[in-house]
Design an enzyme around this catalytic site. Structure first.
Site, PDB file in Angstrom:
ATOM      1  N   SER A 166       0.785  -1.039   0.053  1.00 10.36           N
ATOM      2  CA  SER A 166       0.117   0.026  -0.058  1.00 10.36           C
ATOM      3  C   SER A 166       0.967   1.252  -0.081  1.00 10.36           C
ATOM      4  CB  SER A 166      -1.059   0.068   1.418  1.00 10.36           C
ATOM      5  OG  SER A 166      -0.455   1.093   2.272  1.00 10.36           O
ATOM      6  N   LYS A 167       0.287   2.220  -0.482  1.00  9.72           N
ATOM      7  CA  LYS A 167       0.933   3.646  -0.710  1.00  9.72           C
ATOM      8  C   LYS A 167       1.536   4.070   0.668  1.00  9.72           C
ATOM      9  CE  LYS A 167      -0.539   5.240  -5.171  1.00  9.72           C
ATOM     10  NZ  LYS A 167      -1.348   6.226  -5.712  1.00  9.72           N
ATOM     11  N   ARG A 168       0.452   3.888   1.507  1.00  7.31           N
ATOM     12  CA  ARG A 168       0.730   4.629   2.782  1.00  7.31           C
ATOM     13  C   ARG A 168       1.649   3.890   3.671  1.00  7.31           C
ATOM     14  NH1 ARG A 168      -4.469   4.079   3.056  1.00  7.31           N
ATOM     15  NH2 ARG A 168      -4.878   4.876   1.075  1.00  7.31           N
ATOM     16  N   ARG A 169       1.694   2.474   3.637  1.00  9.03           N
ATOM     17  CA  ARG A 169       2.540   1.464   4.498  1.00  9.03           C
ATOM     18  C   ARG A 169       3.656   1.194   4.008  1.00  9.03           C
ATOM     19  NH1 ARG A 169      -1.662  -2.668   5.418  1.00  9.03           N
ATOM     20  NH2 ARG A 169      -1.022  -3.014   3.301  1.00  9.03           N
TER      21      ARG A 169
END
Ligand code: GLU
Length: 474
Positions: free
Chosen positions: A242-245
């Site tokens: 994921s982009k966030r993680r």
């Protein structure tokens, strides 16, 4: 559209420019690229830029640059594009009108809130085809919905085999929004048809869209393409990247000093294994061997350690000249530990075979070799204190400085032989005897082989540093 330059199958890569270029997208692009090449076909790049709120022009350039970095670009006869989905809005609407005219689609005036309220009242879920037979014409705020037929939709997927979808579970999905703008499902199909795409190879997350898109293909009077949905990439916890993680931006790896060839090779192995004994393989071979039928459909682990190992291997394969060329951006950046005027190409080249094995990324080289190009080495105080706490280390430093001062030939072999004798005289094996000299000259206890480093640094500078250290520990 340009007229096609090849006559073979037509693959495409259709990213939305909504952020950095995801490594998963890069793998999908490479697989399409490999197939277009090995089958004498075409790779079409289409930028799906219809989501105005999320798209930004710089992301589009980012995609083009990132693709170029992994070897996919316009200067290749198999490449076509980029096309921009936003330029084809008229065709999307025309296709929608065709579907309305043929009865495959109908207008509906229910808002999302209406649908929700009715479902609540009737205990249903999803849109229940309520406007199918109301005979509504086009009008403000009315969405156009596809009339999903009864039966089963079977998707033939080269990776996943036959996947059957029960149409009862597929609601009459929206083709045109209330403001008349086309939805992704429609625009994507219309463009694929207009661009004569024969093979759609894309991320697994699009599999649920596929039965719907296959219905649109057929309703518009075309045979659907060959489908292939490639497995997702997961992190160490087996969660989808994921982009966030997770670090998913290809550009970040590029900027950190990962080599393009290593990245390409590594990405190719995420769900597919190159033929031959090693996973380290040359692009022409991988390109020739890659088959969708051999792709594994379980999720592929994006293993940073393995990527680092690949990069290290690729770095070690470089000649000194190639290594220097590859490292240049980091050697001469504002963050480099030394200034460009102190850099000495000949010294770097001489040391390259000893630097390469110590690099995970190209950015590491400057730090491994900084002592050669700094006026004074950066001293690791803890290493210094530990090394010179032993009186014999101080003695070895003093004795080796004296011995080196009268050394007739300043080369690695002579330097080593001399230190061996000096160390022995003080009861230290060569390994231990090196520490005081290394700390004096490089500032650290770890680094490239000492005697080669001394040779590269030269007699005067090496001895100067040893005398400075000697004075400091006296
Ligand atoms: N624009 C879509 C995406 O980036 C691609 C859809 C497709 O490949 O069909 O997910």
């Amino acid at each position: 559209m340009d007229s096609p330059r090849t006559t073979g199958p037509r693959y495409r890569f259709a990213p939305s420019p909504t952020g950095f270029f995801h490594v998963g997208g890069a793998r999908t692009a490479l697989w399409n690229w490999a197939l277009a090449h090995s089958e004498g076909g075409t790779f079409v790049l289409r930028i799906e830029d219809t989501d105005e709120a999320r798209n930004q022009p710089e992301w589009t350039q980012g995609i083009i640059d990132a693709l170029a970095w992994i070897g996919i670009g316009a200067d290749d006869p198999h490449f076509e594009g980029p096309y921009f989905q936003s330029h084809y809005a008229e065709q999307h609407v025309a296709a929608a009108q065709q579907l309305f005219a043929s009865g495959d689609a109908y207008y509906c005036d229910m808002t999302a809130a209406d649908v929700e309220a009715r479902n609540k009242a009737e205990g249903n879920q999803g849109y229940q085809g309520w406007s199918r037979d109301r005979g509504l014409e086009h009008g403000p705020g009315r969405v156009l919905r596809f009339r999903v037929p009864e039966g089963t939709t079977t998707v033939h997927d080269l990776v996943r085999g036959e996947v059957a979808f029960d149409n009862v579970l597929i609601e009459d999905f929206v083709l045109l929004r209330g403001n008349g703008s086309p939805m992704f499902l429609l625009a994507n199909v219309v463009d694929d048809q207009a661009m004569a795409i024969t093979h759609v190879v894309r991320a697994e997350e699009h599999l649920p869209n596929t039965p719907k898109q296959q219905m649109i293909w057929r309703a518009l009077g075309h045979q659907p393409p060959v489908w292939a949905h490639v497995p997702v990439l997961v992190n160490e916890q087996r969660k989808k990247l994921s982009k966030r993680r997770d670090k998913v931006a290809l550009e970040m790896y590029r900027d950190e000093g990962y080599m393009s060839a290593a990245m390409v090779n590594y990405l190719m192995t995420l769900g597919w294994t190159p033929k031959g004994e090693s996973e380290i393989a040359e692009w022409p071979q991988m390109q020739a061997d890659f088959r969708l039928e051999d792709v594994n459909h379980s999720p592929a682990f994006f293993d940073l350690k393995k990527l680092a190992a690949f990069n290290g291997e690729y770095i070690r394969m470089l000649t000194p000249e190639q290594f220097l060329a590859a490292c240049r951006p980091w050697l001469f950046s504002d963050n480099a530990p030394f200034t460009a005027d102190r850099f000495d190409e000949a010294k770097f080249l001489a040391m390259a075979p000893h630097i390469q094995p110590r690099c995970v990324t190209l950015a590491d080289a400057a730090g491994v070799i900084d002592f050669l190009f700094l006026a004074d080495p950066v001293i690791d105080r803890a290493a210094w204190a530990k090394t010179f706490a032993a009186p014999e280390s101080v003695a070895v430093l003093r004795a080796s400085t004296a011995a080196y001062e009268v050394l007739p030939l300043w080369n690695a072999e002579a330097l080593k032989a001399t230190l061996e004798i000096t160390g022995e005289a003080h009861g230290l094996k060569l390994g231990k005897a090196q520490a005081p000299v290394r700390v004096a000259v490089t500032g650290r206890t770890v680094g490239p082989p000492l005697f080669e480093a001394l040779e590269a640094l030269g007699r005067d500078e090496s001895l100067r540093r040893m005398r400075v250290a000697e004075a400091a520990v006296a």
